[in-house]
Write an enzyme that holds these catalytic residues in place. Structure first.
Site, mmCIF file in Angstrom:
data_model
loop_
_atom_site.group_PDB
_atom_site.id
_atom_site.type_symbol
_atom_site.label_atom_id
_atom_site.label_comp_id
_atom_site.label_asym_id
_atom_site.label_seq_id
_atom_site.Cartn_x
_atom_site.Cartn_y
_atom_site.Cartn_z
ATOM 1 N N GLU A 1 0.553 -12.112 13.776
ATOM 2 C CA GLU A 1 1.110 -10.885 14.305
ATOM 3 C C GLU A 1 1.006 -9.823 13.236
ATOM 4 O O GLU A 1 1.280 -10.088 12.052
ATOM 5 C CB GLU A 1 2.570 -11.093 14.714
ATOM 6 C CG GLU A 1 3.198 -9.874 15.351
ATOM 7 C CD GLU A 1 4.581 -10.151 15.915
ATOM 8 O OE1 GLU A 1 5.307 -9.174 16.164
ATOM 9 O OE2 GLU A 1 4.921 -11.328 16.119
ATOM 10 N N ASN B 1 -10.220 -2.215 -5.888
ATOM 11 C CA ASN B 1 -9.361 -1.472 -6.812
ATOM 12 C C ASN B 1 -9.984 -1.295 -8.200
ATOM 13 O O ASN B 1 -9.561 -0.422 -8.973
ATOM 14 C CB ASN B 1 -7.992 -2.146 -6.957
ATOM 15 C CG ASN B 1 -7.108 -1.976 -5.742
ATOM 16 O OD1 ASN B 1 -6.241 -2.794 -5.468
ATOM 17 N ND2 ASN B 1 -7.339 -0.914 -4.975
ATOM 18 N N ASP C 1 0.829 -1.192 0.000
ATOM 19 C CA ASP C 1 0.000 0.000 0.000
ATOM 20 C C ASP C 1 0.870 1.252 0.000
ATOM 21 O O ASP C 1 1.978 1.244 0.535
ATOM 22 C CB ASP C 1 -0.899 -0.016 1.248
ATOM 23 C CG ASP C 1 -1.858 1.147 1.288
ATOM 24 O OD1 ASP C 1 -2.382 1.524 0.221
ATOM 25 O OD2 ASP C 1 -2.102 1.681 2.383
#
Length: 211
Positions: free
Chosen positions: A208, A69, A21
């Site tokens: 995580e 998108n 990103d």
């Protein structure tokens, strides 16, 4: 890739997922067009793939293009698809040289025919590689994946292919696009945004998160 500090090779994640990103925003900050950012993003992808393979990561999933998108300007979408085709064609030989297998998840039928053709060709040419799986999430969203999985389960249930008490976590996992892959131990998102953005929602239940 040179590491700045010693790494515990016994503690390398088997599967890392990355939400790529910020390329477009970075380009605008440089006074450039968003496409300039996407082109530079290809270099970052190469570094990530090479680094992961050298560290011994077995599975690397890259969120390359989401279903959302498709709402971007048509010019940007076309340029992204062409960039994807060119990157796949240019890198297939390198993937084979480094023992990396290319895979893809998502609503792949929605991709342009030229893009899908290049993708399928590269997947076929690299299918025997075993060093690392590189999984591209293309036209992907986790909600799409879960809806598709539920539809298939309901269809098979109506056909009497399984009983209600057979449904458990492993059963549901078997209907996902990542059925044959371990769930990611680590999810990384670049750009500083702190969102999951509809990516691998089931699979990252115990991952995580690093932003």
């Amino acid at each position: 890739m040179e590491s700045k500090s010693p790494l515990n090779k016994e503690n390398i994640p088997e599967h890392i997922a990355i939400i790529m990103d910020g390329n477009g925003r970075w380009a605008k900050e440089q006074g450039k067009h968003r496409l300039f950012g996407h082109k530079n993003g290809v270099t970052a992808v190469k570094s990530a793939v090479e680094g992961a393979a050298e560290l011994g990561v077995k599975n690397l999933t890259l969120y390359a293009f989401s279903t959302e998108n498709w709402n971007r300007p048509k010019r940007e979408i076309n340029a992204l698809m062409q960039l994807l085709v060119n990157s796949i064609n240019n890198e297939t030989k390198t993937l084979n040289k480094n023992g990396i297998r290319l895979m893809a998840i998502g609503e792949l039928s929605s991709l342009p025919s030229s893009c899908l053709s290049s993708l399928n060709k590269a997947i076929k040419l690299t299918e025997k590689n075993t060093r690392m799986n590189l999984i591209l999430a293309l036209s992907y969203s986790s909600r799409w994946e879960l809806v598709t999985a539920v539809k298939q389960m309901v269809k098979e249930a109506l056909e009497g292919k399984f009983k209600l008490d057979e449904i458990n976590e492993d059963f549901i996992q078997s209907y996902l696009t990542t059925a044959n892959l371990p769930n990611p131990e680590l999810l990384i998102r670049t750009s500083g945004e702190m969102r999951i953005s509809n990516f691998l929602l089931w699979q990252i239940a115990y991952s995580e998160l690093y932003f």
